[in-house]
Design a protein around this motif. Structure first.
Motif, PDB file in Angstrom:
ATOM      1  N   TYR A  82       0.860  -1.188   0.000  1.00  0.00           N
ATOM      2  CA  TYR A  82       0.000   0.000   0.000  1.00  0.00           C
ATOM      3  C   TYR A  82       0.896   1.238   0.000  1.00  0.00           C
ATOM      4  O   TYR A  82       1.083   1.868   1.046  1.00  0.00           O
ATOM      5  CB  TYR A  82      -0.950  -0.017   1.207  1.00  0.00           C
ATOM      6  N   PRO A  83       1.477   1.596  -1.144  1.00  0.00           N
ATOM      7  CA  PRO A  83       2.439   2.698  -1.215  1.00  0.00           C
ATOM      8  C   PRO A  83       1.902   4.041  -0.721  1.00  0.00           C
ATOM      9  O   PRO A  83       2.681   4.913  -0.336  1.00  0.00           O
ATOM     10  CB  PRO A  83       2.812   2.772  -2.700  1.00  0.00           C
ATOM     11  N   ALA A  84       0.600   4.210  -0.699  1.00  0.00           N
ATOM     12  CA  ALA A  84       0.032   5.459  -0.166  1.00  0.00           C
ATOM     13  C   ALA A  84       0.394   5.647   1.296  1.00  0.00           C
ATOM     14  O   ALA A  84       0.371   6.774   1.804  1.00  0.00           O
ATOM     15  CB  ALA A  84      -1.484   5.462  -0.331  1.00  0.00           C
ATOM     16  N   ASP A  85       0.765   4.573   1.975  1.00  0.00           N
ATOM     17  CA  ASP A  85       1.126   4.634   3.391  1.00  0.00           C
ATOM     18  C   ASP A  85       2.640   4.671   3.627  1.00  0.00           C
ATOM     19  O   ASP A  85       3.096   4.501   4.752  1.00  0.00           O
ATOM     20  CB  ASP A  85       0.524   3.435   4.140  1.00  0.00           C
ATOM     21  N   SER A  86       3.421   4.910   2.588  1.00  0.00           N
ATOM     22  CA  SER A  86       4.875   4.940   2.710  1.00  0.00           C
ATOM     23  C   SER A  86       5.325   6.069   3.637  1.00  0.00           C
ATOM     24  O   SER A  86       4.589   7.050   3.837  1.00  0.00           O
ATOM     25  CB  SER A  86       5.517   5.138   1.339  1.00  0.00           C
ATOM     26  N   PRO A  87       6.522   5.975   4.200  1.00  0.00           N
ATOM     27  CA  PRO A  87       7.027   7.063   5.033  1.00  0.00           C
ATOM     28  C   PRO A  87       7.019   8.423   4.328  1.00  0.00           C
ATOM     29  O   PRO A  87       6.683   9.440   4.954  1.00  0.00           O
ATOM     30  CB  PRO A  87       8.444   6.604   5.389  1.00  0.00           C
ATOM     31  N   ALA A  88       7.348   8.458   3.053  1.00  0.00           N
ATOM     32  CA  ALA A  88       7.316   9.736   2.331  1.00  0.00           C
ATOM     33  C   ALA A  88       5.897  10.308   2.304  1.00  0.00           C
ATOM     34  O   ALA A  88       5.695  11.520   2.488  1.00  0.00           O
ATOM     35  CB  ALA A  88       7.847   9.558   0.909  1.00  0.00           C
ATOM     36  N   ASN A  89       4.915   9.449   2.107  1.00  0.00           N
ATOM     37  CA  ASN A  89       3.523   9.909   2.102  1.00  0.00           C
ATOM     38  C   ASN A  89       3.020  10.206   3.508  1.00  0.00           C
ATOM     39  O   ASN A  89       2.144  11.065   3.684  1.00  0.00           O
ATOM     40  CB  ASN A  89       2.635   8.905   1.387  1.00  0.00           C
ATOM     41  N   MET A  90       3.567   9.515   4.520  1.00  0.00           N
ATOM     42  CA  MET A  90       3.228   9.854   5.912  1.00  0.00           C
ATOM     43  C   MET A  90       3.648  11.291   6.219  1.00  0.00           C
ATOM     44  O   MET A  90       2.915  12.025   6.889  1.00  0.00           O
ATOM     45  CB  MET A  90       3.918   8.886   6.878  1.00  0.00           C
ATOM     46  N   LYS A  91       4.819  11.671   5.750  1.00  0.00           N
ATOM     47  CA  LYS A  91       5.310  13.041   5.958  1.00  0.00           C
ATOM     48  C   LYS A  91       4.334  14.050   5.352  1.00  0.00           C
ATOM     49  O   LYS A  91       3.949  15.028   6.010  1.00  0.00           O
ATOM     50  CB  LYS A  91       6.697  13.196   5.340  1.00  0.00           C
ATOM     51  N   LEU A  92       3.921  13.805   4.118  1.00  0.00           N
ATOM     52  CA  LEU A  92       2.971  14.706   3.453  1.00  0.00           C
ATOM     53  C   LEU A  92       1.639  14.765   4.200  1.00  0.00           C
ATOM     54  O   LEU A  92       1.044  15.841   4.355  1.00  0.00           O
ATOM     55  CB  LEU A  92       2.748  14.263   2.010  1.00  0.00           C
ATOM     56  N   PHE A  93       1.174  13.615   4.673  1.00  0.00           N
ATOM     57  CA  PHE A  93      -0.090  13.517   5.408  1.00  0.00           C
ATOM     58  C   PHE A  93      -0.010  14.315   6.715  1.00  0.00           C
ATOM     59  O   PHE A  93      -0.909  15.090   7.039  1.00  0.00           O
ATOM     60  CB  PHE A  93      -0.381  12.037   5.675  1.00  0.00           C
ATOM     61  N   ALA A  94       1.097  14.117   7.451  1.00  0.00           N
ATOM     62  CA  ALA A  94       1.278  14.831   8.726  1.00  0.00           C
ATOM     63  C   ALA A  94       1.350  16.338   8.506  1.00  0.00           C
ATOM     64  O   ALA A  94       0.802  17.109   9.307  1.00  0.00           O
ATOM     65  CB  ALA A  94       2.537  14.324   9.422  1.00  0.00           C
TER      66      ALA A  94
END
Length: 181
Positions: A82-94
């Protein structure tokens, strides 16, 4: 798959953890417990239940912080599938939701399993000695209008801050299953 979480096991001790945030900084359970408690939220970036509630969670975390209760969010999903949950995307989400709390990667999924997390979002509210006092939903708004919501988690954690004990009546959280390997 829609899941309901189990009800609160009052007094259950929070399993210790050392996890890294999306930027590689390490966090431990003991350093995260506030003077009046800790909220551990298992979330992810792609779950529609999390997306529907994340703005309210971020605002409630600010209120809790002012009352001596810290918050950490843990992402236990298999982000390779589930690449949407990658650390890079976590940063964007936060950043998008202005998290004031650490958003941690459970790389090997051991913390999600140790806590018995079943879905996203899944909320664990602990008192200041890391005893579980709340395992329920954020509020009664679901994915609907949040203007007239009852902030169940916020109210429960305020009670925990005042008394060390959570409310006897709790409604389980509902969400999507954690994506285990």
């Amino acid at each position: 798959m829609l899941l309901d979480t189990p009800l609160c096991d009052f007094g259950w001790k929070a399993p210790d953890f050392t996890l890294k945030s999306f930027d590689g900084k390490e966090y431990t359970l003991p350093e995260q417990v506030g003077d009046n408690g800790l909220l551990v939220a298992f979330i992810c970036n792609h779950c529609p239940y999390v997306i529907a509630a994340v703005e309210r969670l971020a605002k409630d975390a600010v209120t809790l912080k002012a009352q001596g209760i810290n918050t950490v969010a843990v992402m236990s999903n298999d982000y390779l599938l589930y690449p949407a949950d990658s650390p890079a995307n976590m940063k964007l989400f936060a950043e998008k939701y202005q998290f004031i709390f650490p958003y941690l990667v459970d790389e090997d999924q051991s913390i999600g399993k140790a806590y018995g997390a079943t879905c996203t979002p899944d909320f664990f509210g602990f008192n200041n000695v890391s005893e579980l006092q709340y395992r329920g939903r954020l509020d009664d708004a679901g994915s609907g209008d949040s203007d007239g919501r009852t902030p169940e988690l916020l109210d429960a954690m305020r009670l925990v801050a005042q008394t060390g004990t959570g409310p006897a009546e709790q409604q389980s959280s509902v969400g999507c299953s954690i994506k285990w390997r």
